[in-house]
Design a protein around this motif. Structure first.
Motif: not given
Length: 303
Positions: A6-7, A35-39, A204-210, A212-215
């Motif tokens: 998941t990225w 991407p699976d998640l976008v910030a 990038v920290e936000v996506l890590s907290l949410l 994402a395996d890879v940011v």
């Protein structure tokens, strides 16, 4: 077949340099890399929101190429706010009583918000096709405010982050884009919100907290120039924000991003709408260079 991780893709702020995000998305989509998640933060939040709402990179490019300053900047409020600021300054100088509201920015963001509402069809975070997070900053407390539609659980919650749900996407984007001094802060609930780039220009920290395996971060704040000739107030404000956030941004990118896409964007001022095609092209070039590394870090199973 290798496991596909998941990225998440973090799109950073940078005024009109944010058009480079479109070029990055264009190249990734052509390779089947979605991407699976976008910030998004500031300018990056606009592209992120439209993309997650279903706009294709081709549609985003068409929108950007025909974008006019009048779609975003409210010139009527600019005149009114400048007049109010000058009047207040003069009255204060002579100690005359005056009962007018002092504007908190050069221009209001109402026009931008109406523009975004039309483009997003007034959607909420729960209506989006791809998971989205938008970052702003609480001007009173300095807290990072993350707008999203997902419950987030931490073993050790960061002390300076608050996650908020059930806010219209257009309002969240306007808050994230409220550059101090340029746009008036956006009031949402009890919070007075400004540009998320003050605390995390590439989220990038936000996506890590949410989760994402890879940011992957897209940093559009770099222009390759060791020295800049500053000639107007907009450039002063833009350069000041870049300086304020540069050290924090680099630290977070090193800590949380597996890959950083960094288009080289030379001499793009906040009013240089004619340079939008150049920014998109530079985003494409940077994304093409990053493709081998991206495919490696997110693994196989790419459709």
């Amino acid at each position: 077949m290798a496991f596909r991780k998941t990225w998440g893709l973090a799109l950073g702020g940078g005024f009109l340099r944010g058009a480079a995000h479109i070029g990055v998305l264009k190249v990734f989509e052509e390779e089947g890399l979605r991407p699976d998640l976008v910030a998004g933060t500031s300018a990056g939040s606009i592209t992120a929101a439209l993309y997650c709402a279903g706009w294709t990179p081709a549609q985003l490019e068409e929108l950007a190429l025909h974008l006019k300053p009048s779609a975003i900047y409210d010139f009527c409020s600019l005149i009114v706010n400048l007049g109010a600021m000058i009047t207040k300054t003069i009255f204060d100088l002579f100690n005359f009583p005056i009962f007018i509201r002092t504007p908190l920015g050069l221009t209001a963001s109402r026009k931008m918000e109406r523009w975004l509402e039309r483009l997003l069809n007034k959607c909420t975070f729960s209506n989006l096709k791809t998971f989205l997070a938008i970052l702003a900053v609480d001007l009173n407390t300095g807290m990072r405010i993350v707008f999203t539609d997902k419950d987030v659980y931490f073993s050790e919650p960061p002390e300076d982050i608050v996650f908020i749900r059930n806010v219209p996407v257009a309002q969240a984007v306007v808050a994230s884009c409220a550059v101090p001094g340029v746009f008036e802060p956006k009031k949402i609930g009890i919070r007075l919100l400004v540009d998320g780039g003050l605390k995390e220009n590439v989220p990038v920290e936000v996506l890590s907290l949410l989760g994402a395996d890879v940011v992957v971060g897209v940093d559009v704040g770099y222009d390759g120039e060791p020295y800049k000739d500053i000639g107007n107030l907009a450039q002063v404000l833009g350069q000041s924000l870049d300086i304020i956030g540069s050290a924090v941004t680099q630290d977070k990118l090193k800590k949380y991003a597996r890959l950083v896409v960094q288009p080289v964007l030379k001499d793009v001022a906040p009013w240089d709408f004619k340079k939008i095609p150049y920014c998109i092209k530079q985003g494409e070039e940077a994304a093409k260079e990053a493709l081998p590394a991206l495919k490696k870090v997110i693994g196989g199973g790419i459709g």
